[in-house]
Enzyme design. Sequence first.
Site, PDB file in Angstrom:
ATOM      1  N   GLY A 102      22.578 -17.981  68.045  1.00 24.97           N
ATOM      2  CA  GLY A 102      23.987 -17.713  67.755  1.00 24.97           C
ATOM      3  C   GLY A 102      24.383 -16.287  68.096  1.00 24.97           C
ATOM      4  N   THR A 115      27.352 -15.707  70.820  1.00 21.89           N
ATOM      5  CA  THR A 115      28.751 -15.696  71.264  1.00 21.89           C
ATOM      6  C   THR A 115      29.705 -16.052  70.127  1.00 21.89           C
ATOM      7  OG1 THR A 115      27.908 -16.477  73.379  1.00 21.89           O
ATOM      8  CG2 THR A 115      30.286 -16.543  73.081  1.00 21.89           C
ATOM      9  N   THR A 120      32.108 -12.190  76.137  1.00 17.02           N
ATOM     10  CA  THR A 120      30.996 -11.469  76.739  1.00 17.02           C
ATOM     11  C   THR A 120      30.773 -10.101  76.083  1.00 17.02           C
ATOM     12  OG1 THR A 120      31.653 -12.524  78.801  1.00 17.02           O
ATOM     13  CG2 THR A 120      30.091 -10.732  78.969  1.00 17.02           C
ATOM     14  N   GLU A 175      15.660 -15.467  78.528  1.00 16.26           N
ATOM     15  CA  GLU A 175      16.618 -16.567  78.688  1.00 16.26           C
ATOM     16  C   GLU A 175      17.065 -16.676  80.151  1.00 16.26           C
ATOM     17  OE1 GLU A 175      20.341 -15.904  76.661  1.00 16.26           O
ATOM     18  OE2 GLU A 175      20.679 -18.048  76.395  1.00 16.26           O
TER      19      GLU A 175
END
Length: 384
Positions: A120, A122, A128, A242
Amino acid sequence: MIETDLAPIRESVRALCANFPGTYWRKLDRERTYPEEFVAALTKAGFLAALIPEEYGGSGLTMRAAAAIMEEIQASGCNGAACHAQMYTMGTILRHGSAEQKARYLPAIARGELRLQAFGVTEPTSGTDTLSLRTTALRDGDSYVVNGQKIWTSRAEHSDLMLLLARTTPREQAKSRTAGLSVFLIDMRAFKGKGLTIRPIRTMMNHATTEVFLENVRIPADSLIGTEGDGFRYILSGMNAERILIAAECIGDAKWFIDKAAAYARERVVFGRPIGQNQGVQFPIARAYINMRAAELMVQEAAALYEAAKECGAEANMAKHLAAEASWAAADMCLQTHGGFGFAEEFDIERKFRETRLYTVAPISTNLVLSYIAEHVLGLPRSY
Ligand SMILES: Cc1cc2nc3c(=O)[nH]c(=O)nc-3n(C[C@H](O)[C@H](O)[C@H](O)COP(=O)(O)OP(=O)(O)OC[C@H]3O[C@@H](n4cnc5c(N)ncnc54)[C@H](O)[C@@H]3O)c2cc1C
């Protein structure tokens, strides 16, 4: 680099994925349901515990091996988006979690008893601009009280744990621009329906993404990972993992599209000859292959740097950018090569086309990768 050592892993992933053909994914896509059986099979085979060290019951593999697993899943026509977070959140816990946290969570995750699939970061208003996030976690005795909202928290409904980024010091009181955010590993099971509400968001592909509302959620203080206020730094290094893993997924997608297109171009006969005999058809396939191979090399370089615990921000960003562009271009080429049949559900192309489109936007959009390279590699003025 020739990855001969990874060949057996690649083969096992392929063998597992063969049990989950297009018909399986099409049904889920139509119903927008989660691939429970696929994720369970990957977990049982130990692939989702690839990055968990052996001492905690994981497979103790390298980032390159994890990337190969994700690539093969996509290249087999499956969709690793259902479960990739378990791999890419691992770096944050391994590098910054306490011995007690690792001992408490990692063996259970490796055994498949606990799912860590939600990340979690965003929020609806910050986008952004992560540093402007508004979710707060305020210390109160032995707890932190969390309030706020996350958006695009994928797989939250199918996860027990969530890695959460929240503000622990008001922005104006933080000692630097990037300080004051902290990372927490939250066991959501205790709070679902009790302050923590998850609402699914239906998207153009089957992605199990959600928005998460946190209202006075009182989490134990030992949910904090590392030092309070240093969370942004931890998340940045986790984001490199990621980016590398998602780049590897894009390489797998590109390979799938290229194989499909080449096979079809060899077989489909129009005007009395295979369509692949026309340069107008074969050149786009060759171009997609060249772009995929170039991106693949950058993914390998980024993974090798990450593995060696060296700075890899630029390489991880470039790998994600090149691979996402390569997979999207290959998707477009594959659809074009198939003509009208590319639009038919049963060919799986339109499904994969929708799925791979995500990656020029998430986990970081193209413009932000370009800004990163402009500023951090080329020394140009920061544009935002
Ligand atoms: C299906 C899906 C799954 C996701 N899963 C997760 C998840 O599990 N966890 C999580 O935390 N997040 C997740 N995300 C969020 C994802 O990381 C963001 O959508 C992505 O980072 C872009 O942020 P944004 O949507 O807020 O776009 P915005 O920040 O609002 O940007 C909109 C557009 O403007 C451009 N832009 C913005 N600022 C600038 C600038 N300064 N210069 C140039 N261009 C600019 C961007 O490039 C973009 O194209 C997911 C998103 C989707 C769609």
